[in-house]
Design a protein around this motif. Sequence first.
Motif, mmCIF file in Angstrom:
data_model
loop_
_atom_site.group_PDB
_atom_site.id
_atom_site.type_symbol
_atom_site.label_atom_id
_atom_site.label_comp_id
_atom_site.label_asym_id
_atom_site.label_seq_id
_atom_site.Cartn_x
_atom_site.Cartn_y
_atom_site.Cartn_z
ATOM 1 N N SER A 270 -18.603 8.022 -4.453
ATOM 2 C CA SER A 270 -19.222 7.870 -5.571
ATOM 3 C C SER A 270 -18.979 6.173 -5.927
ATOM 4 O O SER A 270 -18.012 5.740 -6.742
ATOM 5 C CB SER A 270 -18.387 8.506 -6.964
ATOM 6 O OG SER A 270 -18.966 8.321 -8.163
ATOM 7 N N THR B 136 -20.472 4.679 -8.530
ATOM 8 C CA THR B 136 -20.500 4.306 -9.856
ATOM 9 C C THR B 136 -18.917 4.206 -10.310
ATOM 10 O O THR B 136 -18.655 3.680 -11.313
ATOM 11 C CB THR B 136 -21.438 5.307 -10.644
ATOM 12 O OG1 THR B 136 -20.751 6.761 -10.487
ATOM 13 C CG2 THR B 136 -22.688 5.270 -10.354
ATOM 14 N N GLU B 137 -18.130 5.121 -9.711
ATOM 15 C CA GLU B 137 -16.679 5.512 -10.010
ATOM 16 C C GLU B 137 -15.893 4.571 -9.187
ATOM 17 O O GLU B 137 -14.602 4.425 -9.346
ATOM 18 C CB GLU B 137 -16.323 6.950 -9.927
ATOM 19 C CG GLU B 137 -16.961 7.481 -11.032
ATOM 20 C CD GLU B 137 -16.445 9.262 -11.038
ATOM 21 O OE1 GLU B 137 -16.718 9.721 -9.640
ATOM 22 O OE2 GLU B 137 -16.179 9.555 -11.886
ATOM 23 N N THR C 111 -14.886 5.407 -6.050
ATOM 24 C CA THR C 111 -14.038 6.392 -5.611
ATOM 25 C C THR C 111 -14.625 6.811 -4.285
ATOM 26 O O THR C 111 -15.824 6.765 -3.871
ATOM 27 C CB THR C 111 -13.999 7.485 -6.204
ATOM 28 O OG1 THR C 111 -14.961 8.418 -6.456
ATOM 29 C CG2 THR C 111 -13.314 7.377 -7.515
ATOM 30 N N ALA D 270 -11.981 11.950 -4.138
ATOM 31 C CA ALA D 270 -12.265 11.511 -5.203
ATOM 32 C C ALA D 270 -11.150 10.452 -5.749
ATOM 33 O O ALA D 270 -10.531 10.504 -6.690
ATOM 34 C CB ALA D 270 -12.490 12.530 -6.430
ATOM 35 N N ASP E 185 -13.184 18.295 -12.516
ATOM 36 C CA ASP E 185 -12.408 18.484 -11.320
ATOM 37 C C ASP E 185 -11.382 19.503 -11.463
ATOM 38 O O ASP E 185 -11.184 19.965 -12.517
ATOM 39 C CB ASP E 185 -11.893 17.174 -11.171
ATOM 40 C CG ASP E 185 -10.765 16.719 -12.155
ATOM 41 O OD1 ASP E 185 -9.806 17.470 -12.078
ATOM 42 O OD2 ASP E 185 -10.858 15.741 -12.761
ATOM 43 N N GLU F 140 -24.436 12.074 -16.673
ATOM 44 C CA GLU F 140 -23.327 11.162 -16.102
ATOM 45 C C GLU F 140 -23.395 11.362 -14.684
ATOM 46 O O GLU F 140 -23.670 12.437 -14.085
ATOM 47 C CB GLU F 140 -21.961 12.025 -16.628
ATOM 48 C CG GLU F 140 -20.812 11.296 -16.107
ATOM 49 C CD GLU F 140 -19.674 12.390 -16.350
ATOM 50 O OE1 GLU F 140 -18.662 11.978 -16.051
ATOM 51 O OE2 GLU F 140 -19.713 13.022 -17.262
ATOM 52 N N SER G 193 -21.159 11.072 -11.544
ATOM 53 C CA SER G 193 -19.831 11.093 -10.994
ATOM 54 C C SER G 193 -19.655 11.865 -9.754
ATOM 55 O O SER G 193 -20.476 12.782 -9.346
ATOM 56 C CB SER G 193 -18.901 11.607 -12.306
ATOM 57 O OG SER G 193 -19.087 12.930 -12.464
#
Length: 182
Positions: free
Chosen positions: A80, A82-83, A85, A89, A129, A164, A166
């Motif tokens: 991801s 944007t995060e 990760t 995750a 999650d 969002e 994620s």
Amino acid sequence: MPAARESGRCFTCRIEMPGNQIKRCGRCKGPQYCSEQCQLADWPSHKGSCQRQTVWYDKYRACEDGSIHEGRLELITWPSPTEGTGWGACLLEEADDLKRKFETQFNGDQNKFFKYWPQGFRWTCCGTDGGMTWGCDHHGTGKKPCTCDYCRAGTPLPDDIYRERSATRYGLRLERGPDPRS
């Protein structure tokens, strides 16, 4: 109906219960109830999905608020950006080490790995999650009304939440709500 240790809400009447009073469906170990009467009242809607545990994550479906995840619990194996990760995750720099640990220490066993790293999994029904246990915000796609604040207020999810980006929502088409039954 065996007793569980955690606290939560009755799936039928929504009453808050201490851990020593929670009872679960004796067959599938899914929904939690405050009494046999509540379990019997829920049986017409629950019996279609009630099965003996067939997949490892069935025992994790029930949430503290009494809702049930109806999707699959899957290991996050995609990055991801944007995060920041990666696999599982986790932080991008730690992803290779975590994957190696999954393969060597846990021999690829997702059940054992989930106990070690629940945040590396996601529920496909709501995009939360695996470590989050407060509820499944399905916004109208589940068997029971969604209990999130937006659905109860009769409003759809705001753009900043619905859109969002994620790792837990990657590739899912989630409902925006509101659930008209809430």
